[in-house]
Scaffold this active site. Sequence first.
Site, PDB file in Angstrom:
ATOM      1  N   TYR A 294      52.566 -75.791  70.601  1.00 41.11           N
ATOM      2  CA  TYR A 294      52.331 -76.043  72.001  1.00 41.11           C
ATOM      3  C   TYR A 294      51.401 -77.348  72.146  1.00 41.11           C
ATOM      4  CZ  TYR A 294      51.972 -75.186  77.049  1.00 41.11           C
ATOM      5  OH  TYR A 294      52.247 -74.931  78.471  1.00 41.11           O
ATOM      6  N   TYR A 344      58.335 -81.005  79.846  1.00 44.95           N
ATOM      7  CA  TYR A 344      57.575 -79.828  79.888  1.00 44.95           C
ATOM      8  C   TYR A 344      58.268 -78.610  80.806  1.00 44.95           C
ATOM      9  CZ  TYR A 344      52.915 -77.677  80.644  1.00 44.95           C
ATOM     10  OH  TYR A 344      51.942 -76.515  80.667  1.00 44.95           O
TER      11      TYR A 344
END
Lengths: 386, 137
Positions: A294, A344
């Site tokens: 992440y 994203y």
Amino acid sequence: MKAINDVAVAGIGQTEFSKNSGRSELQLAAECVKSALQDAGLTPADVDGLVTYTIDNNEEVDLARTMGMKDINYFSRMPFGGAGAVGTIAQACTAIRAGMAEVVVVWRAMNERSEYRFGQLDATSGMTVGGGGTSDMSWAFDMGAFTPMAWQALNAMVYMERFGVTNADFGRLIVQQRKYAASNPNAYFYQRPVTLEDHQASRWIIEPVLRKFDCCQESDGGVAVVLTSLERARDLKQPPVKVVASHGGGNGSQIATNHYAADLSIASESLVTARNLYAMADLTPADIQVAEIYDAYSCSVFYGLEAFGFCDLGEASDFVRDGHLAIDGKLPTNTHGGLIGEAYIHGLNSFTEGVRQVRKTAVNQVANVENAIVTSGWSAAILSKV
Amino acid sequence: MNNELPLRPAPIRKRDNLFFWDGAKLEELRIQKCNCCGKLQHPPGPMCPQCLETDMGYQVCVGRGRVYSWIIPRYPELPMFSSDLVVALIELEEGVRILSNICDVAHEDIRQGMEVELFFAATQDDGKVPQFRPATQ
């Protein structure tokens, strides 16, 4: 009831990633779920479990209605926003193993660039856009820390001080990720690599921690995953990808917003997840060939590499500098370009990249992938070749 | 008399932090203290995590601490705050950590572990917020 031991990813799907999708978030959700079901060779009528995570504007019921789904036996919604992205996979696995659902769909679809500016300050309310799903941030707002970048940087500054890490060290990671993005046609930064000099010339967002190029994008788009038992997945359209997943933490803290933990130079929550995950999978970091970690911000990857055991504490900057994240390195990482280089979609597009790596269909394909890891904050999964 | 009203937003008052912001108006930094077991905690909450009692009081901070972390938010701009705003985590002498601002210091002079002292700054709606600056003694 027959015992189910193994769960697999049977399908993945997505919309295009853009800065202005031109359609509703519900439509994006329906389109990416349709694409994932088609990939698996299933229909909405097969779906009996729906899992998402907080900060989702789409209601489960609206999605089920839009796609004409039938009886849904299992709903769940993970906390922590993006840090729960892979936690959804743990929820899906649990539901399938327990026999509560046979086919579970996980999704994320958002117009967080064109409809609202996710994570930015809404000057009219003095609050952060998309702030739901985080713990109480009023103490940060009162002092002028309004964005997730500011919250995370307060932690990362402690890391940088302890280990002598500079923003240029983060920059080397960005150069690598943008290199991956440059050869990924789905990436917003397709064919747009950057140099360390470009990175160092990008403006400060939070000095002296994060520059503009250190931050993930704001994107419009949707991503979906279909999971079922490994046994059923074997009869479906795609080669199944076996999955073990875990989410940990549980000490009342929250990644990116926990400014009160004893030591902010380590990701204490992820350490719990890592321990659980490797034990569940009966694997060690040495068994992993590719990682999707992440990357809301460059610094998040440094914390992730260390928490999940790919290098020692404080050694991520050397690990990056030595080229281990490259396609021929020890641990090719964020091979789609990450949330920084591709888009994203709140972490779920890193999970689908992990699936592609195991299927051997990634654009930046790593050789000989047996096991891939995907992390999002304090949730993570290991995906394995069957 | 300075007739200019402060731009800085008033603190976000909630049921569980009213005592804190009421104290700030009186220029007291109130650290929540459990009246049963004596545990100090910040941010405050409605129950003591150590003994699970809800009889919560406070202790007034002596006003000294050390810098644990600090950042300079550059973008997006925050017109309601000072242009040289530094957001910081301060370890108070009492042993709890608080999010605040460091003022009256050049950015390049801020160090982890630096000793700081408490003062208060005015906000909109007659509020006050705890702030820190380099310790003078």
